[in-house]
Design an enzyme around this catalytic site. Sequence first.
Site, PDB file in Angstrom:
ATOM      1  N   ASN A   9       0.982  -1.027  -0.103  1.00  0.00           N
ATOM      2  CA  ASN A   9       0.121  -0.088   0.065  1.00  0.00           C
ATOM      3  C   ASN A   9       1.036   1.294   0.169  1.00  0.00           C
ATOM      4  O   ASN A   9       1.702   1.519   0.903  1.00  0.00           O
ATOM      5  CB  ASN A   9      -1.042   0.242   1.237  1.00  0.00           C
ATOM      6  CG  ASN A   9      -1.540   1.104   1.425  1.00  0.00           C
ATOM      7  OD1 ASN A   9      -1.701   1.905   0.511  1.00  0.00           O
ATOM      8  ND2 ASN A   9      -2.382   1.550   2.559  1.00  0.00           N
ATOM      9  N   LYS A  11       0.095   4.411  -0.130  1.00  0.00           N
ATOM     10  CA  LYS A  11      -0.772   5.378   0.465  1.00  0.00           C
ATOM     11  C   LYS A  11      -0.388   6.857  -0.461  1.00  0.00           C
ATOM     12  O   LYS A  11      -0.515   6.520  -1.765  1.00  0.00           O
ATOM     13  CB  LYS A  11      -0.130   5.567   2.109  1.00  0.00           C
ATOM     14  CG  LYS A  11      -0.104   4.355   2.749  1.00  0.00           C
ATOM     15  CD  LYS A  11       0.067   4.368   4.193  1.00  0.00           C
ATOM     16  CE  LYS A  11       0.034   3.074   5.030  1.00  0.00           C
ATOM     17  NZ  LYS A  11       0.211   3.160   6.181  1.00  0.00           N
ATOM     18  N   HIS A  91      -9.239   1.057   5.342  1.00  0.00           N
ATOM     19  CA  HIS A  91      -7.934   1.286   6.195  1.00  0.00           C
ATOM     20  C   HIS A  91      -8.236   2.317   7.226  1.00  0.00           C
ATOM     21  O   HIS A  91      -8.891   3.271   7.299  1.00  0.00           O
ATOM     22  CB  HIS A  91      -6.806   1.862   5.241  1.00  0.00           C
ATOM     23  CG  HIS A  91      -5.633   1.937   5.479  1.00  0.00           C
ATOM     24  ND1 HIS A  91      -5.225   2.683   6.369  1.00  0.00           N
ATOM     25  CD2 HIS A  91      -4.495   0.977   5.199  1.00  0.00           C
ATOM     26  CE1 HIS A  91      -3.817   2.498   6.656  1.00  0.00           C
ATOM     27  NE2 HIS A  91      -3.532   1.400   6.177  1.00  0.00           N
ATOM     28  N   GLU A  93      -6.412   4.662   8.256  1.00  0.00           N
ATOM     29  CA  GLU A  93      -6.442   6.203   7.774  1.00  0.00           C
ATOM     30  C   GLU A  93      -7.519   6.723   7.133  1.00  0.00           C
ATOM     31  O   GLU A  93      -7.876   7.902   7.294  1.00  0.00           O
ATOM     32  CB  GLU A  93      -5.061   6.218   6.950  1.00  0.00           C
ATOM     33  CG  GLU A  93      -3.889   6.093   7.773  1.00  0.00           C
ATOM     34  CD  GLU A  93      -2.629   5.369   7.009  1.00  0.00           C
ATOM     35  OE1 GLU A  93      -2.693   5.388   5.648  1.00  0.00           O
ATOM     36  OE2 GLU A  93      -1.601   4.547   7.629  1.00  0.00           O
ATOM     37  N   GLU A 161      -4.730  -4.822  10.690  1.00  0.00           N
ATOM     38  CA  GLU A 161      -3.614  -3.968  10.753  1.00  0.00           C
ATOM     39  C   GLU A 161      -3.905  -3.198  12.294  1.00  0.00           C
ATOM     40  O   GLU A 161      -4.699  -2.074  12.145  1.00  0.00           O
ATOM     41  CB  GLU A 161      -3.735  -2.880   9.811  1.00  0.00           C
ATOM     42  CG  GLU A 161      -3.547  -3.480   8.365  1.00  0.00           C
ATOM     43  CD  GLU A 161      -3.009  -2.319   7.452  1.00  0.00           C
ATOM     44  OE1 GLU A 161      -1.951  -2.717   6.778  1.00  0.00           O
ATOM     45  OE2 GLU A 161      -3.711  -1.430   7.282  1.00  0.00           O
ATOM     46  N   GLY A 167       3.139   2.369  10.632  1.00  0.00           N
ATOM     47  CA  GLY A 167       4.166   3.421  10.653  1.00  0.00           C
ATOM     48  C   GLY A 167       4.898   3.822  11.757  1.00  0.00           C
ATOM     49  O   GLY A 167       5.722   4.602  11.858  1.00  0.00           O
ATOM     50  N   SER A 206       4.058  -2.132  10.076  1.00  0.00           N
ATOM     51  CA  SER A 206       5.462  -2.206  10.372  1.00  0.00           C
ATOM     52  C   SER A 206       6.237  -3.387   9.987  1.00  0.00           C
ATOM     53  O   SER A 206       7.097  -3.931  10.513  1.00  0.00           O
ATOM     54  CB  SER A 206       5.798  -2.015  11.829  1.00  0.00           C
ATOM     55  OG  SER A 206       5.568  -0.654  12.304  1.00  0.00           O
TER      56      SER A 206
HETATM   57  P1  13P Z   1       3.491   0.325   7.487  1.00  0.00           P
HETATM   58  O1  13P Z   1       4.008  -0.887   6.781  1.00  0.00           O
HETATM   59  O2  13P Z   1       4.220   1.526   7.009  1.00  0.00           O
HETATM   60  O3  13P Z   1       3.521   0.373   8.814  1.00  0.00           O
HETATM   61  O4  13P Z   1       1.914   0.588   6.935  1.00  0.00           O
HETATM   62  C1  13P Z   1       1.120  -0.537   7.105  1.00  0.00           C
HETATM   63  C2  13P Z   1      -0.303  -0.135   6.418  1.00  0.00           C
HETATM   64  O5  13P Z   1      -0.772   0.806   6.801  1.00  0.00           O
HETATM   65  C3  13P Z   1      -0.502  -0.891   5.215  1.00  0.00           C
HETATM   66  O6  13P Z   1      -1.881  -0.851   4.753  1.00  0.00           O
END
Ligand code: 13P
Length: 246
Positions: A9, A11, A91, A93, A161, A167, A206
């Site tokens: 992803n 983002k 997600h 976010e 997740e 992150g 992560s």
């Molecule tokens: P990270 O791998 O950067 O922690 O992000 C995970 C994520 O949100 C994938 O959708």
Amino acid sequence: MRRKLAAGNWKMNGTQAALAELATLAARPAAGCDVLICPPATLLSRAADAAGTAIALGGQDCHAATSGAHTGDISAAMLADAGASHVITGHSERRSDHGESDAMVKAKSEAAMAAGLTVVLCLGEDLDQREAGTTLAVIGAQLAGSLPAGATGDTLVVAYEPVWAIGTGLTPTLDQIAEVHAFLRAELTGHLGAPAADIRLLYGGSVKPSNAAEIFAVDDVDGALVGGASLKAADFGAIIDALDAA
Ligand code: 13P
């Protein structure tokens, strides 16, 4: 047998220059697992050229409606038209930045399935919920509220997740991942019956080359949804290799 899936992803990262990373990934020897990259929607069409047939492409969100007066939004059919076979829904976010509720996530997921896309449905607890011991209750409620009707292993992937692991460099213990994935498998079976056995469960938060192998060894982990470490072909390639070896 569930085919393993390494999903990236990107983002809100990447302009045309990032397609070179995709081309590098596409030039790797064929993986034994499925590989999916979800770039920004602006790159989907050109990503389809760079990715060839080795890498599936996905959107990061879609609208629940098929078309209409929704300025700035993208329909599932538009994603499919641009070359996507998958779309991420729910997600954390999107849930936090855009106030997406479980009901909205369900509607988006059903719209995606109707447009022929495979849904990558995300759920996970935040740190307060983890510390309060309500993780399974939170995840069970998210799943019940957002699971698209009629989902099968061909049309749905579920990604666990934990919000606090995204992150941050933090990850749950392997026992915590195993507990949630076993719970998700049981809940999916309760909702869907036998087809739940074919639905792939991804861990996300992560994941990086150094921890991928131990996470992929956990029962009921069928792959990963990777953010930061999917932006570089070398890192994501190492994660694909770890999944292939699992
Ligand atoms: P990270 O791998 O950067 O922690 O992000 C995970 C994520 O949100 C994938 O959708």
